[in-house]
Each structure stands twice: as C-alpha cells, then as structure tokens.
Design a protein around this motif. Structure first.
Motif, PDB file in Angstrom:
ATOM      1  N   ASN A   1     -15.908  47.944  11.103  1.00 24.73           N
ATOM      2  CA  ASN A   1     -14.563  48.065  11.664  1.00 24.73           C
ATOM      3  C   ASN A   1     -13.929  46.697  11.923  1.00 24.73           C
ATOM      4  O   ASN A   1     -12.729  46.518  11.709  1.00 24.73           O
ATOM      5  N   LEU A   2     -14.739  45.734  12.348  1.00 25.97           N
ATOM      6  CA  LEU A   2     -14.227  44.370  12.556  1.00 25.97           C
ATOM      7  C   LEU A   2     -13.773  43.767  11.224  1.00 25.97           C
ATOM      8  O   LEU A   2     -12.718  43.126  11.146  1.00 25.97           O
ATOM      9  N   ALA A   3     -14.547  43.988  10.181  1.00 22.63           N
ATOM     10  CA  ALA A   3     -14.179  43.479   8.850  1.00 22.63           C
ATOM     11  C   ALA A   3     -12.857  44.090   8.381  1.00 22.63           C
ATOM     12  O   ALA A   3     -12.005  43.388   7.823  1.00 22.63           O
ATOM     13  N   LYS A   4     -12.663  45.381   8.632  1.00 20.71           N
ATOM     14  CA  LYS A   4     -11.391  46.036   8.268  1.00 20.71           C
ATOM     15  C   LYS A   4     -10.233  45.373   9.009  1.00 20.71           C
ATOM     16  O   LYS A   4      -9.187  45.095   8.424  1.00 20.71           O
ATOM     17  N   ARG A   5     -10.427  45.111  10.306  1.00 15.24           N
ATOM     18  CA  ARG A   5      -9.378  44.488  11.118  1.00 15.24           C
ATOM     19  C   ARG A   5      -9.056  43.086  10.594  1.00 15.24           C
ATOM     20  O   ARG A   5      -7.893  42.698  10.498  1.00 15.24           O
ATOM     21  N   TYR A   6     -10.096  42.325  10.257  1.00 15.42           N
ATOM     22  CA  TYR A   6      -9.883  40.965   9.739  1.00 15.42           C
ATOM     23  C   TYR A   6      -9.146  41.006   8.402  1.00 15.42           C
ATOM     24  O   TYR A   6      -8.304  40.159   8.131  1.00 15.42           O
ATOM     25  N   MET A   7      -9.461  41.993   7.559  1.00 18.24           N
ATOM     26  CA  MET A   7      -8.761  42.093   6.270  1.00 18.24           C
ATOM     27  C   MET A   7      -7.298  42.470   6.488  1.00 18.24           C
ATOM     28  O   MET A   7      -6.432  41.995   5.767  1.00 18.24           O
ATOM     29  N   GLN A   8      -7.023  43.304   7.498  1.00 16.88           N
ATOM     30  CA  GLN A   8      -5.625  43.635   7.806  1.00 16.88           C
ATOM     31  C   GLN A   8      -4.863  42.382   8.221  1.00 16.88           C
ATOM     32  O   GLN A   8      -3.727  42.182   7.812  1.00 16.88           O
ATOM     33  N   GLN A   9      -5.504  41.524   9.009  1.00 17.33           N
ATOM     34  CA  GLN A   9      -4.837  40.327   9.540  1.00 17.33           C
ATOM     35  C   GLN A   9      -4.760  39.187   8.525  1.00 17.33           C
ATOM     36  O   GLN A   9      -3.779  38.463   8.477  1.00 17.33           O
ATOM     37  N   HIS A  10      -5.825  39.003   7.744  1.00 15.37           N
ATOM     38  CA  HIS A  10      -5.934  37.805   6.896  1.00 15.37           C
ATOM     39  C   HIS A  10      -6.006  38.091   5.392  1.00 15.37           C
ATOM     40  O   HIS A  10      -6.160  37.173   4.598  1.00 15.37           O
ATOM     41  N   ASP A  11      -5.984  39.348   4.990  1.00 14.26           N
ATOM     42  CA  ASP A  11      -6.114  39.788   3.587  1.00 14.26           C
ATOM     43  C   ASP A  11      -7.518  39.608   3.016  1.00 14.26           C
ATOM     44  O   ASP A  11      -7.817  40.104   1.942  1.00 14.26           O
ATOM     45  N   GLU A  12      -8.379  38.875   3.718  1.00 14.33           N
ATOM     46  CA  GLU A  12      -9.766  38.738   3.290  1.00 14.33           C
ATOM     47  C   GLU A  12     -10.644  38.442   4.496  1.00 14.33           C
ATOM     48  O   GLU A  12     -10.152  38.062   5.557  1.00 14.33           O
TER      49      GLU A  12
ATOM     50  N   LYS B   1     -13.192  29.195  11.075  1.00 14.16           N
ATOM     51  CA  LYS B   1     -12.525  30.130  10.172  1.00 14.16           C
ATOM     52  C   LYS B   1     -12.245  31.384  10.969  1.00 14.16           C
ATOM     53  O   LYS B   1     -13.158  32.019  11.477  1.00 14.16           O
ATOM     54  N   SER B   2     -10.981  31.729  11.078  1.00 13.98           N
ATOM     55  CA  SER B   2     -10.617  32.882  11.906  1.00 13.98           C
ATOM     56  C   SER B   2     -10.944  34.205  11.219  1.00 13.98           C
ATOM     57  O   SER B   2     -10.851  35.248  11.830  1.00 13.98           O
ATOM     58  N   ASN B   3     -11.328  34.148   9.946  1.00 14.92           N
ATOM     59  CA  ASN B   3     -11.659  35.398   9.250  1.00 14.92           C
ATOM     60  C   ASN B   3     -13.144  35.472   8.895  1.00 14.92           C
ATOM     61  O   ASN B   3     -13.530  36.214   8.011  1.00 14.92           O
ATOM     62  N   ARG B   4     -13.980  34.718   9.597  1.00 17.59           N
ATOM     63  CA  ARG B   4     -15.428  34.741   9.335  1.00 17.59           C
ATOM     64  C   ARG B   4     -16.141  35.571  10.397  1.00 17.59           C
ATOM     65  O   ARG B   4     -15.878  35.420  11.582  1.00 17.59           O
ATOM     66  N   ILE B   5     -17.037  36.436   9.942  1.00 11.70           N
ATOM     67  CA  ILE B   5     -17.859  37.219  10.856  1.00 11.70           C
ATOM     68  C   ILE B   5     -19.306  36.818  10.620  1.00 11.70           C
ATOM     69  O   ILE B   5     -19.813  36.942   9.502  1.00 11.70           O
TER      70      ILE B   5
END
Length: 131
Positions: free
Chosen positions: A38-49, A20-24
């Motif tokens: 900050n990583l979570a913010k970036r992932y939400m910008q890219q994947h919406d979630e 999953k490309s949006n999993r941390i």
C-alpha cells in the motif's frame, strides 16, 4: 576520535542518494507485507515511480511486493540493481557482506484507472456496511 572524523570525511553521498522521497527500505520483520504494498501504491501516486530496497533475507519480500503490484496491473519494472554491501555484525564485531536489491517500479498506463476503481469499491463497500 581522529579515525571517526577521517571516516566521516571519506564518505561521499550524492544529493540524489541522500534522501530519495520515493524510496522504501523494506524489512521483513518491521511491517506486514501489505503495509509495503500500500505504501508503494501511495508513492507511485505521488511520484509516478517507487524504488524498493532491501538487504539479505528481506530481498524475497521486495520481490513479492513487486510481483503483487505487477500482477495487479499497477506497476512495471524499470530497473533492477543488485549489489553487495558491508554491514557491521554486532555479534562478531567485524563487517559481513550482505546482498542488496533495488527495484525501480513505474506506474502502468492503467494505474490511475485501477486505483480509482479500487477507491470506488471501498466506498461502495463502506456504504453497504452502514445499512
């Protein structure tokens, strides 16, 4: 050798779970808290979630990251999953059970607006420092 092959053949991973490309996966020892925020913010910008995942003691870190994002108006909780997983304990040589949490966060309606405002503030701040 047969046991290892047999074990590998019995593992079933769905394509969605494999990568999953949006999993941390959060650890409370590897990176500082705001690295994950900050990583979570970036992932939400890219994947919406973004999906935050943690085991054991790192669960508190995931909850803290979630609350920071929610309190700043950036994220809403979409889904929270808790479970127990077997983890091999190297010192005892047998599996132990650890708690696991997965929190799926989505962008708020104001996410993009808030992120743009924060970027403008940073740029304005950088300009003042150079004078």
């Amino acid at each position: 050798m047969e046991e290892i092959t047999e074990g590998v053949n019995n593992v079933h991973i769905t394509a969605a779970d494999a990568h999953k490309s949006n999993r941390i996966q959060v650890s409370n020892t590897k990176k500082p808290l705001f690295f994950y925020v900050n990583l979570a913010k970036r992932y939400m910008q890219q994947h919406d979630e973004v999906e935050l995942s943690a085991l054991g003691m790192a669960i508190a870190t995931v909850v803290t990251i979630t609350e920071i994002l929610k309190n700043n108006g950036l994220a809403i909780e979409k889904k929270i999953t808790t479970s127990t997983v077997d983890v091999k304990d190297e010192s005892r040589g047998r599996p132990i059970q650890k708690a696991k949490i997965e929190i799926l966060l989505g962008k708020t309606e104001k996410f993009d607006e808030l992120m743009a405002a924060a970027a403008e503030e940073r740029e304005a701040g950088n300009g003042e420092e150079q004078n």
